[in-house]
Design a protein around this motif. Sequence first.
Motif, PDB file in Angstrom:
ATOM      1  N   LEU A  37       7.134   5.753   9.303  1.00 44.30           N
ATOM      2  CA  LEU A  37       6.633   5.494   7.947  1.00 44.30           C
ATOM      3  C   LEU A  37       5.468   6.434   7.629  1.00 44.30           C
ATOM      4  O   LEU A  37       5.332   6.898   6.488  1.00 44.30           O
ATOM      5  CB  LEU A  37       6.195   4.034   7.799  1.00 44.30           C
ATOM      6  N   GLN A  38       4.665   6.730   8.646  1.00 42.49           N
ATOM      7  CA  GLN A  38       3.589   7.718   8.454  1.00 42.49           C
ATOM      8  C   GLN A  38       4.187   9.059   8.033  1.00 42.49           C
ATOM      9  O   GLN A  38       3.721   9.687   7.078  1.00 42.49           O
ATOM     10  CB  GLN A  38       2.840   7.919   9.771  1.00 42.49           C
ATOM     11  N   HIS A  39       5.240   9.482   8.749  1.00 44.78           N
ATOM     12  CA  HIS A  39       5.881  10.766   8.422  1.00 44.78           C
ATOM     13  C   HIS A  39       6.478  10.734   7.022  1.00 44.78           C
ATOM     14  O   HIS A  39       6.449  11.731   6.301  1.00 44.78           O
ATOM     15  CB  HIS A  39       6.983  11.078   9.441  1.00 44.78           C
ATOM     16  N   LEU A  40       7.015   9.579   6.648  1.00 44.76           N
ATOM     17  CA  LEU A  40       7.623   9.463   5.311  1.00 44.76           C
ATOM     18  C   LEU A  40       6.575   9.626   4.211  1.00 44.76           C
ATOM     19  O   LEU A  40       6.801  10.363   3.245  1.00 44.76           O
ATOM     20  CB  LEU A  40       8.268   8.083   5.173  1.00 44.76           C
ATOM     21  N   VAL A  41       5.456   8.923   4.366  1.00 46.12           N
ATOM     22  CA  VAL A  41       4.405   9.016   3.342  1.00 46.12           C
ATOM     23  C   VAL A  41       3.833  10.441   3.322  1.00 46.12           C
ATOM     24  O   VAL A  41       3.623  11.020   2.248  1.00 46.12           O
ATOM     25  CB  VAL A  41       3.289   7.969   3.599  1.00 46.12           C
ATOM     26  N   GLU A  56       0.831  -1.212   0.000  1.00 41.62           N
ATOM     27  CA  GLU A  56       0.000   0.000   0.000  1.00 41.62           C
ATOM     28  C   GLU A  56       0.862   1.257   0.000  1.00 41.62           C
ATOM     29  O   GLU A  56       0.564   2.229  -0.698  1.00 41.62           O
ATOM     30  CB  GLU A  56      -0.892   0.010   1.242  1.00 41.62           C
ATOM     31  N   MET A  57       1.937   1.204   0.789  1.00 41.14           N
ATOM     32  CA  MET A  57       2.821   2.365   0.886  1.00 41.14           C
ATOM     33  C   MET A  57       3.479   2.653  -0.469  1.00 41.14           C
ATOM     34  O   MET A  57       3.558   3.807  -0.907  1.00 41.14           O
ATOM     35  CB  MET A  57       3.893   2.067   1.927  1.00 41.14           C
ATOM     36  N   VAL A  58       3.929   1.596  -1.119  1.00 38.66           N
ATOM     37  CA  VAL A  58       4.557   1.760  -2.436  1.00 38.66           C
ATOM     38  C   VAL A  58       3.519   2.252  -3.441  1.00 38.66           C
ATOM     39  O   VAL A  58       3.796   3.138  -4.252  1.00 38.66           O
ATOM     40  CB  VAL A  58       5.196   0.422  -2.892  1.00 38.66           C
ATOM     41  N   ARG A  87      -6.602   8.039  -0.794  1.00 40.44           N
ATOM     42  CA  ARG A  87      -5.873   6.771  -0.629  1.00 40.44           C
ATOM     43  C   ARG A  87      -4.678   6.978   0.312  1.00 40.44           C
ATOM     44  O   ARG A  87      -4.399   6.135   1.161  1.00 40.44           O
ATOM     45  CB  ARG A  87      -5.396   6.277  -2.008  1.00 40.44           C
ATOM     46  N   ALA A  88      -3.995   8.105   0.132  1.00 42.09           N
ATOM     47  CA  ALA A  88      -2.841   8.408   0.994  1.00 42.09           C
ATOM     48  C   ALA A  88      -3.283   8.514   2.445  1.00 42.09           C
ATOM     49  O   ALA A  88      -2.615   8.002   3.350  1.00 42.09           O
ATOM     50  CB  ALA A  88      -2.181   9.704   0.543  1.00 42.09           C
ATOM     51  N   ARG A  89      -4.439   9.135   2.666  1.00 42.37           N
ATOM     52  CA  ARG A  89      -4.949   9.270   4.049  1.00 42.37           C
ATOM     53  C   ARG A  89      -5.197   7.881   4.652  1.00 42.37           C
ATOM     54  O   ARG A  89      -4.869   7.628   5.805  1.00 42.37           O
ATOM     55  CB  ARG A  89      -6.246  10.077   4.061  1.00 42.37           C
ATOM     56  N   GLU A  90      -5.791   6.999   3.854  1.00 40.06           N
ATOM     57  CA  GLU A  90      -6.074   5.635   4.349  1.00 40.06           C
ATOM     58  C   GLU A  90      -4.773   4.910   4.704  1.00 40.06           C
ATOM     59  O   GLU A  90      -4.663   4.263   5.737  1.00 40.06           O
ATOM     60  CB  GLU A  90      -6.831   4.831   3.269  1.00 40.06           C
ATOM     61  N   VAL A  91      -3.793   5.038   3.800  1.00 40.08           N
ATOM     62  CA  VAL A  91      -2.511   4.346   4.027  1.00 40.08           C
ATOM     63  C   VAL A  91      -1.826   4.892   5.273  1.00 40.08           C
ATOM     64  O   VAL A  91      -1.328   4.135   6.104  1.00 40.08           O
ATOM     65  CB  VAL A  91      -1.595   4.485   2.785  1.00 40.08           C
ATOM     66  N   ILE A  92      -1.841   6.218   5.431  1.00 41.18           N
ATOM     67  CA  ILE A  92      -1.203   6.835   6.603  1.00 41.18           C
ATOM     68  C   ILE A  92      -1.905   6.374   7.877  1.00 41.18           C
ATOM     69  O   ILE A  92      -1.259   6.055   8.870  1.00 41.18           O
ATOM     70  CB  ILE A  92      -1.210   8.379   6.459  1.00 41.18           C
ATOM     71  N   HIS A  93      -3.217   6.276   7.833  1.00 37.40           N
ATOM     72  CA  HIS A  93      -3.969   5.789   9.007  1.00 37.40           C
ATOM     73  C   HIS A  93      -3.600   4.339   9.313  1.00 37.40           C
ATOM     74  O   HIS A  93      -3.436   3.951  10.471  1.00 37.40           O
ATOM     75  CB  HIS A  93      -5.472   5.925   8.734  1.00 37.40           C
TER      76      HIS A  93
END
Lengths: 149, 249
Positions: free
Chosen positions: B86-90, B50-52, B72-78
Motif C-alpha cells: 500500500l505504501q508503494h501504491l500511494v 487516510e489513503m483515500v 500529508r502523503a508522506r505522513e500517510v505513507i509512514h
Amino acid sequence: MNEFVVALGWFGLYAPVALGAIGSAWGCALGGSAAIGAMLDSDGGYGRFIGVSLMPSSQVIYGIVIMFSLQQTTVDAANGAAMFGIGVLSGFTMLFTGIRQGEVLASAIHASKAKPEIFGISLAPAAVLEGFSVFALVFALVLAGTMPS
Amino acid sequence: MSNPHQYIALITSLPHLGKLFSRKEVPISQYRLRQRMAMLEPGHARRLKEMVEVTAWAGVAHMENDFEVIQRAREVIHDLAEYPDLQHLVTGRMETRTLIAALRRRRNGQDAAGAIEAWGYGRWCSMIKANWADPAFGLGHFMPWVADAHRLIRAEDHIGMERLVLTEVFRQLDHYSIAHEFDFEAVGIYVLRWIIVERWSRYNADQARNRLKALVAEALSPSGTAAVVQSVSAELFTDTSTSLEGVLP
C-alpha cells in the motif's frame, strides 16, 4: 522406555482425529466465511456456496477411520512406535490439506461469484487436495494392517 | 477486523468491478460500500480513509497548496509501514500525479521545472528537472504512457488523457493486487479501484445530464444552441488543475 513408547502410541492413536478435526474446522471456517460474504452479494445460489464450503469436513472423517484402523486390544512397546508414526503423519496430512482446501474453496467461491460459469472447474484444486487426503487415508489403512498386534 | 476469516467474508461480499471502462455504472453504491467497510477494525478503517483522502481528488481539494498535499502523503505513507504494497501504491500514485502536473505546467508555458520539491513527489523529480524539454522527461523508455500523455495534452484531448491516466493507475492497482486476495491490502486496492470506476461512471452521468441540458436549451431557443453546447463541453472536462490534480475524484 516402554512406558514412553506406550505414551507415544496413545498419542499417535488419537492424532488423526484431533489434527483432522482442527484441519476440518479451519478449512470449513475459511470456506464458510467466503460463502457468507458471497451470500451478501448474490441473489441466489446460496446452497451451493455453503455446500462447497463444507468440503474440508471430510478430513476429520478420514481421521476417525484411521484411528479405528490403528486401534489394538492393547497399546504396548511392540505397536506403540508404529501407531505414533502412522497416526501423527497422517494427522498432519489431514490438518494441512483441510486448511489448504478451505483457502482454495474461498478463492473458488470468490471467483465463481464474478464468473458463475467457472463454478465447477474452480473446484478442481479442492478436489485434488481431497485426493491427497484419500492417499494418506488409504496407505495409513494398508500400513495399519501390517502392524504387530 | 483482525482475522483472515473476516477479511474473506468482506472481500467476497464485494461485487467484481470488472475491467476499466467496461461498465457504465458502479456495481455497488457508495452507501453499500460504506456499509461493508464497517466490517473493518477502527485502525484499518482510519488508514483506509487516510489513503483515500490523499489519493482522491476530493480529499486533496480542500488542502491549501501542493506542499501540504505532499506532506500529508508522506505522513500517510509512514503510517502504512506495516503494509509495504500500500505504501508503494500511494507513492506510485503521487509520482503519477507529479508527472501529470509537470506535463500540465509545461503545456501552460513554464520553461523549467523550477522548485519541483514544492510541487512534486518521488523518484522522478530529478529526472523531470533534468529533462524538462524531453516529451517524456527522459522516462519514455520504461514509462511509454508519459509520451502519450504529452501528445494528448498538447492535442487538448481531455477524454483521451483521462482514459490514459486512469488506465495507468488501474495497471498499478492490478500489479499490486496479484499478491493480495483476502487481506487489508486487497480491501484498500478494491476501494481505490471502485473510486476510479465510480469517477468514470460519473463522467458518463454528467455527460448525459449536460446533453439533456443542451437539448432542452435547443428546444427552447434554437438560436442559442451553439453557445449552450460550447459551455457544456467546457464544463465537462475543464482543466482547472493545480499541479497535483489528476488521478482521482
